[in-house]
Design a protein around this motif. Structure first.
Motif, PDB file in Angstrom:
ATOM      1  N   LEU A  34       0.816  -1.212   0.000  1.00 42.46           N
ATOM      2  CA  LEU A  34       0.000   0.000   0.000  1.00 42.46           C
ATOM      3  C   LEU A  34       0.851   1.265   0.000  1.00 42.46           C
ATOM      4  O   LEU A  34       0.605   2.193  -0.771  1.00 42.46           O
ATOM      5  CB  LEU A  34      -0.943  -0.003   1.207  1.00 42.46           C
ATOM      6  N   VAL A  35       1.871   1.301   0.846  1.00 45.45           N
ATOM      7  CA  VAL A  35       2.695   2.506   0.958  1.00 45.45           C
ATOM      8  C   VAL A  35       3.515   2.728  -0.311  1.00 45.45           C
ATOM      9  O   VAL A  35       3.478   3.806  -0.910  1.00 45.45           O
ATOM     10  CB  VAL A  35       3.622   2.420   2.186  1.00 45.45           C
ATOM     11  N   PHE A  36       4.240   1.707  -0.733  1.00 44.65           N
ATOM     12  CA  PHE A  36       5.110   1.895  -1.885  1.00 44.65           C
ATOM     13  C   PHE A  36       4.330   1.887  -3.201  1.00 44.65           C
ATOM     14  O   PHE A  36       4.733   2.540  -4.157  1.00 44.65           O
ATOM     15  CB  PHE A  36       6.235   0.860  -1.884  1.00 44.65           C
ATOM     16  N   GLY A  37       3.215   1.176  -3.245  1.00 41.55           N
ATOM     17  CA  GLY A  37       2.361   1.229  -4.427  1.00 41.55           C
ATOM     18  C   GLY A  37       1.746   2.608  -4.587  1.00 41.55           C
ATOM     19  O   GLY A  37       1.693   3.159  -5.688  1.00 41.55           O
ATOM     20  N   GLY A  38       1.305   3.193  -3.480  1.00 40.43           N
ATOM     21  CA  GLY A  38       0.763   4.547  -3.526  1.00 40.43           C
ATOM     22  C   GLY A  38       1.820   5.567  -3.912  1.00 40.43           C
ATOM     23  O   GLY A  38       1.568   6.481  -4.698  1.00 40.43           O
ATOM     24  N   SER A  39       3.024   5.394  -3.385  1.00 42.11           N
ATOM     25  CA  SER A  39       4.119   6.305  -3.744  1.00 42.11           C
ATOM     26  C   SER A  39       4.466   6.183  -5.224  1.00 42.11           C
ATOM     27  O   SER A  39       4.670   7.193  -5.907  1.00 42.11           O
ATOM     28  CB  SER A  39       5.366   5.993  -2.911  1.00 42.11           C
ATOM     29  N   ALA A  40       4.527   4.969  -5.725  1.00 45.17           N
ATOM     30  CA  ALA A  40       4.837   4.757  -7.142  1.00 45.17           C
ATOM     31  C   ALA A  40       3.742   5.344  -8.025  1.00 45.17           C
ATOM     32  O   ALA A  40       4.034   5.949  -9.061  1.00 45.17           O
ATOM     33  CB  ALA A  40       5.009   3.269  -7.426  1.00 45.17           C
ATOM     34  N   ALA A  41       2.492   5.194  -7.630  1.00 46.03           N
ATOM     35  CA  ALA A  41       1.386   5.753  -8.404  1.00 46.03           C
ATOM     36  C   ALA A  41       1.446   7.284  -8.413  1.00 46.03           C
ATOM     37  O   ALA A  41       1.212   7.912  -9.446  1.00 46.03           O
ATOM     38  CB  ALA A  41       0.055   5.279  -7.825  1.00 46.03           C
ATOM     39  N   ALA A  42       1.795   7.878  -7.278  1.00 47.82           N
ATOM     40  CA  ALA A  42       1.898   9.336  -7.212  1.00 47.82           C
ATOM     41  C   ALA A  42       3.024   9.847  -8.109  1.00 47.82           C
ATOM     42  O   ALA A  42       2.857  10.831  -8.832  1.00 47.82           O
ATOM     43  CB  ALA A  42       2.129   9.776  -5.768  1.00 47.82           C
ATOM     44  N   VAL A  43       4.174   9.174  -8.072  1.00 49.27           N
ATOM     45  CA  VAL A  43       5.296   9.581  -8.923  1.00 49.27           C
ATOM     46  C   VAL A  43       4.929   9.419 -10.392  1.00 49.27           C
ATOM     47  O   VAL A  43       5.222  10.295 -11.224  1.00 49.27           O
ATOM     48  CB  VAL A  43       6.566   8.776  -8.570  1.00 49.27           C
ATOM     49  N   LEU A  44       4.278   8.326 -10.738  1.00 53.28           N
ATOM     50  CA  LEU A  44       3.870   8.104 -12.123  1.00 53.28           C
ATOM     51  C   LEU A  44       2.879   9.187 -12.572  1.00 53.28           C
ATOM     52  O   LEU A  44       2.978   9.703 -13.684  1.00 53.28           O
ATOM     53  CB  LEU A  44       3.236   6.721 -12.267  1.00 53.28           C
ATOM     54  N   LEU A  45       1.961   9.539 -11.707  1.00 53.97           N
ATOM     55  CA  LEU A  45       0.994  10.583 -12.037  1.00 53.97           C
ATOM     56  C   LEU A  45       1.688  11.930 -12.259  1.00 53.97           C
ATOM     57  O   LEU A  45       1.374  12.650 -13.204  1.00 53.97           O
ATOM     58  CB  LEU A  45      -0.045  10.698 -10.917  1.00 53.97           C
ATOM     59  N   ILE A  46       2.640  12.250 -11.411  1.00 56.92           N
ATOM     60  CA  ILE A  46       3.396  13.504 -11.567  1.00 56.92           C
ATOM     61  C   ILE A  46       4.160  13.512 -12.886  1.00 56.92           C
ATOM     62  O   ILE A  46       4.182  14.512 -13.605  1.00 56.92           O
ATOM     63  CB  ILE A  46       4.348  13.717 -10.373  1.00 56.92           C
ATOM     64  N   VAL A  47       4.796  12.388 -13.216  1.00 60.51           N
ATOM     65  CA  VAL A  47       5.552  12.303 -14.475  1.00 60.51           C
ATOM     66  C   VAL A  47       4.608  12.437 -15.680  1.00 60.51           C
ATOM     67  O   VAL A  47       4.925  13.142 -16.642  1.00 60.51           O
ATOM     68  CB  VAL A  47       6.342  10.976 -14.537  1.00 60.51           C
ATOM     69  N   LEU A  48       3.463  11.809 -15.610  1.00 57.83           N
ATOM     70  CA  LEU A  48       2.508  11.905 -16.725  1.00 57.83           C
ATOM     71  C   LEU A  48       1.973  13.333 -16.879  1.00 57.83           C
ATOM     72  O   LEU A  48       1.859  13.847 -17.999  1.00 57.83           O
ATOM     73  CB  LEU A  48       1.347  10.937 -16.509  1.00 57.83           C
ATOM     74  N   ILE A  49       1.665  13.982 -15.776  1.00 54.00           N
ATOM     75  CA  ILE A  49       1.179  15.367 -15.842  1.00 54.00           C
ATOM     76  C   ILE A  49       2.271  16.282 -16.388  1.00 54.00           C
ATOM     77  O   ILE A  49       2.013  17.153 -17.208  1.00 54.00           O
ATOM     78  CB  ILE A  49       0.679  15.828 -14.460  1.00 54.00           C
ATOM     79  N   ALA A  50       3.512  16.078 -15.919  1.00 54.09           N
ATOM     80  CA  ALA A  50       4.631  16.893 -16.406  1.00 54.09           C
ATOM     81  C   ALA A  50       4.828  16.671 -17.906  1.00 54.09           C
ATOM     82  O   ALA A  50       5.120  17.609 -18.652  1.00 54.09           O
ATOM     83  CB  ALA A  50       5.902  16.546 -15.645  1.00 54.09           C
ATOM     84  N   GLY A  51       4.665  15.432 -18.346  1.00 53.22           N
ATOM     85  CA  GLY A  51       4.797  15.139 -19.783  1.00 53.22           C
ATOM     86  C   GLY A  51       3.701  15.809 -20.593  1.00 53.22           C
ATOM     87  O   GLY A  51       3.954  16.292 -21.701  1.00 53.22           O
ATOM     88  N   LEU A  52       2.502  15.864 -20.069  1.00 54.28           N
ATOM     89  CA  LEU A  52       1.403  16.519 -20.793  1.00 54.28           C
ATOM     90  C   LEU A  52       1.574  18.028 -20.840  1.00 54.28           C
ATOM     91  O   LEU A  52       1.194  18.685 -21.807  1.00 54.28           O
ATOM     92  CB  LEU A  52       0.066  16.172 -20.125  1.00 54.28           C
ATOM     93  N   LEU A  53       2.147  18.595 -19.789  1.00 52.01           N
ATOM     94  CA  LEU A  53       2.341  20.043 -19.740  1.00 52.01           C
ATOM     95  C   LEU A  53       3.563  20.508 -20.531  1.00 52.01           C
ATOM     96  O   LEU A  53       3.646  21.683 -20.885  1.00 52.01           O
ATOM     97  CB  LEU A  53       2.471  20.504 -18.287  1.00 52.01           C
ATOM     98  N   ALA A  54       4.473  19.587 -20.800  1.00 53.95           N
ATOM     99  CA  ALA A  54       5.707  19.968 -21.521  1.00 53.95           C
ATOM    100  C   ALA A  54       5.449  20.215 -22.993  1.00 53.95           C
ATOM    101  O   ALA A  54       4.525  19.817 -23.591  1.00 53.95           O
ATOM    102  CB  ALA A  54       6.749  18.871 -21.373  1.00 53.95           C
TER     103      ALA A  54
END
Length: 54
Positions: A34-54
């Motif tokens: 739960l902890v590391f899966g949630g952290s990985a999902a948050a990082v992936l979401l940030i990377v995807l948002i950054a990619g869309l904004l770039a």
């Protein structure tokens, strides 16, 4: 070949049963997932948002 697989399935079943009956281990693994899966999902979401904004 079937004899080899039968032994492997028996060993895997034994490991799974020990894991399920050991409540402390199950809770530890679930917390880890739960902890590391949630952290990985948050990082992936940030990377995807950054990619869309770039």
């Amino acid at each position: 070949m079937g004899d080899r697989l039968t032994g492997f399935v028996g060993d895997a079943r034994g490991i799974a049963e020990e894991f399920l009956y050991d409540d402390g281990m199950l809770g530890t693994v679930l917390a880890f997932v739960l902890v590391f899966g949630g952290s990985a999902a948050a990082v992936l979401l940030i990377v995807l948002i950054a990619g869309l904004l770039a």
